[in-house]
Scaffold this motif. Structure first.
Motif, PDB file in Angstrom:
ATOM      1  N   ARG A 240       0.836  -1.193   0.000  1.00 32.40           N
ATOM      2  CA  ARG A 240       0.000   0.000   0.000  1.00 32.40           C
ATOM      3  C   ARG A 240       0.872   1.246   0.000  1.00 32.40           C
ATOM      4  O   ARG A 240       1.898   1.293   0.673  1.00 32.40           O
ATOM      5  CB  ARG A 240      -0.897   0.018   1.229  1.00 32.40           C
ATOM      6  N   LEU A 241       0.420   2.251  -0.725  1.00 29.14           N
ATOM      7  CA  LEU A 241       1.085   3.553  -0.739  1.00 29.14           C
ATOM      8  C   LEU A 241       0.162   4.575  -0.111  1.00 29.14           C
ATOM      9  O   LEU A 241      -1.046   4.560  -0.339  1.00 29.14           O
ATOM     10  CB  LEU A 241       1.400   3.989  -2.166  1.00 29.14           C
ATOM     11  N   GLY A 242       0.742   5.452   0.655  1.00 29.39           N
ATOM     12  CA  GLY A 242      -0.011   6.558   1.224  1.00 29.39           C
ATOM     13  C   GLY A 242       0.707   7.854   0.931  1.00 29.39           C
ATOM     14  O   GLY A 242       1.934   7.897   0.839  1.00 29.39           O
ATOM     15  N   HIS A 243      -0.081   8.900   0.773  1.00 25.91           N
ATOM     16  CA  HIS A 243       0.451  10.215   0.459  1.00 25.91           C
ATOM     17  C   HIS A 243      -0.050  11.197   1.503  1.00 25.91           C
ATOM     18  O   HIS A 243      -1.219  11.144   1.890  1.00 25.91           O
ATOM     19  CB  HIS A 243      -0.030  10.621  -0.946  1.00 25.91           C
ATOM     20  N   GLY A 244       0.815  12.075   1.960  1.00 28.67           N
ATOM     21  CA  GLY A 244       0.422  13.093   2.932  1.00 28.67           C
ATOM     22  C   GLY A 244       0.883  14.465   2.501  1.00 28.67           C
ATOM     23  O   GLY A 244       1.900  14.602   1.819  1.00 28.67           O
ATOM     24  N   TYR A 245       0.134  15.465   2.896  1.00 28.08           N
ATOM     25  CA  TYR A 245       0.447  16.864   2.582  1.00 28.08           C
ATOM     26  C   TYR A 245       0.078  17.701   3.785  1.00 28.08           C
ATOM     27  O   TYR A 245      -0.973  17.477   4.407  1.00 28.08           O
ATOM     28  CB  TYR A 245      -0.355  17.307   1.354  1.00 28.08           C
TER      29      TYR A 245
ATOM     30  N   ILE B  98       1.093   7.589   6.243  1.00 30.62           N
ATOM     31  CA  ILE B  98       0.895   6.257   6.841  1.00 30.62           C
ATOM     32  C   ILE B  98      -0.587   5.993   7.073  1.00 30.62           C
ATOM     33  O   ILE B  98      -1.108   4.937   6.724  1.00 30.62           O
ATOM     34  CB  ILE B  98       1.712   6.098   8.140  1.00 30.62           C
ATOM     35  N   TYR B  99      -1.284   6.984   7.644  1.00 32.01           N
ATOM     36  CA  TYR B  99      -2.727   6.820   7.824  1.00 32.01           C
ATOM     37  C   TYR B  99      -3.424   6.597   6.482  1.00 32.01           C
ATOM     38  O   TYR B  99      -4.341   5.789   6.369  1.00 32.01           O
ATOM     39  CB  TYR B  99      -3.342   8.045   8.507  1.00 32.01           C
ATOM     40  N   GLY B 100      -2.996   7.307   5.462  1.00 31.83           N
ATOM     41  CA  GLY B 100      -3.595   7.159   4.142  1.00 31.83           C
ATOM     42  C   GLY B 100      -3.422   5.755   3.582  1.00 31.83           C
ATOM     43  O   GLY B 100      -4.354   5.188   3.005  1.00 31.83           O
ATOM     44  N   ALA B 101      -2.228   5.196   3.742  1.00 34.85           N
ATOM     45  CA  ALA B 101      -1.987   3.830   3.267  1.00 34.85           C
ATOM     46  C   ALA B 101      -2.877   2.823   3.989  1.00 34.85           C
ATOM     47  O   ALA B 101      -3.225   1.786   3.436  1.00 34.85           O
ATOM     48  CB  ALA B 101      -0.515   3.465   3.440  1.00 34.85           C
ATOM     49  N   LEU B 102      -3.242   3.145   5.211  1.00 37.10           N
ATOM     50  CA  LEU B 102      -4.120   2.273   6.005  1.00 37.10           C
ATOM     51  C   LEU B 102      -5.606   2.602   5.806  1.00 37.10           C
ATOM     52  O   LEU B 102      -6.462   1.951   6.417  1.00 37.10           O
ATOM     53  CB  LEU B 102      -3.782   2.413   7.501  1.00 37.10           C
ATOM     54  N   ALA B 103      -5.913   3.606   4.991  1.00 34.65           N
ATOM     55  CA  ALA B 103      -7.282   4.099   4.808  1.00 34.65           C
ATOM     56  C   ALA B 103      -7.878   4.527   6.144  1.00 34.65           C
ATOM     57  O   ALA B 103      -9.019   4.233   6.465  1.00 34.65           O
ATOM     58  CB  ALA B 103      -8.154   3.052   4.109  1.00 34.65           C
ATOM     59  N   GLU B 104      -7.064   5.257   6.925  1.00 42.63           N
ATOM     60  CA  GLU B 104      -7.448   5.695   8.270  1.00 42.63           C
ATOM     61  C   GLU B 104      -7.566   7.211   8.399  1.00 42.63           C
ATOM     62  O   GLU B 104      -7.398   7.760   9.474  1.00 42.63           O
ATOM     63  CB  GLU B 104      -6.430   5.187   9.301  1.00 42.63           C
ATOM     64  N   GLY B 105      -7.808   7.890   7.283  1.00 45.15           N
ATOM     65  CA  GLY B 105      -7.997   9.335   7.365  1.00 45.15           C
ATOM     66  C   GLY B 105      -6.709  10.088   7.605  1.00 45.15           C
ATOM     67  O   GLY B 105      -5.666   9.750   7.061  1.00 45.15           O
ATOM     68  N   ASP B 106      -6.796  11.116   8.466  1.00 44.98           N
ATOM     69  CA  ASP B 106      -5.637  11.964   8.724  1.00 44.98           C
ATOM     70  C   ASP B 106      -5.430  12.176  10.222  1.00 44.98           C
ATOM     71  O   ASP B 106      -6.172  11.630  11.045  1.00 44.98           O
ATOM     72  CB  ASP B 106      -5.773  13.299   7.991  1.00 44.98           C
TER      73      ASP B 106
END
Length: 159
Positions: free
Chosen positions: A4-9, A50-58
């Motif tokens: 899984r990949l997650g992206h944060g901004y 990391i939360y994004g890769a887990l589908a856990e919001g922000d």
């Protein structure tokens, strides 16, 4: 294998101060970043990745800024929570990449220390952590030195 990949901004504005906290490192500067917590824009972007890769919001979903408990909190708390949540879900962090977007302060002299600090918090070898910076060529709010933005990507692997 589950990859899984997650992206944060994240973005924080400057205010009066004498240093910024970036990826857990205190960097001397003529201003500080404004935020509910310590305003570590790099660590916030990585936590959201990391939360994004887990589908856990922000971060706000897990640590609401309306909750006074998190006023002035060290962002290490948020990143540690995200990393432990990934582990609890059976994932290991494969690598992370953080880009800080600012004209000042200069990041290069501190990038290695920042990678070391992120490695300590998430339990990953420093060779799997990239911390780098770019400017916005004096365009936009970062170019006008009104604040700092950060983007981050995290790879999570479950075998």
């Amino acid at each position: 294998m589950d990859i899984r990949l997650g992206h944060g901004y994240d973005v924080h504005a400057f205010e009066e101060g004498e240093h910024v906290i970036l990826c857990g490192v205190r960097v001397p500067h003529s201003r500080k970043l404004k935020g509910h917590s310590d305003a570590d824009v790099g660590m916030h972007a990585l936590t959201d990745a990391i939360y994004g890769a887990l589908a856990e919001g922000d971060i706000g979903r897990h640590f609401p800024p309306s909750d006074p408990e998190w006023k002035g909190a060290a962002s290490e708390i948020f990143l540690d929570h995200a990393a432990k949540l990934a582990e609890a879900r059976g994932f290991r962090i494969g690598n992370v990449d953080v880009t800080l977007i600012c004209e000042q302060p200069k990041i290069g002299p501190h990038a290695s220390a920042m990678a070391q600090e992120l490695a300590r918090i998430i339990g990953l070898e420093p060779g799997r952590i990239s911390v780098k910076a770019t400017t916005s060529e004096r365009l936009g709010f970062t170019g006008r030195e009104e604040g700092i933005a950060a983007i981050a990507t995290a790879t999570l692997i479950a075998e």
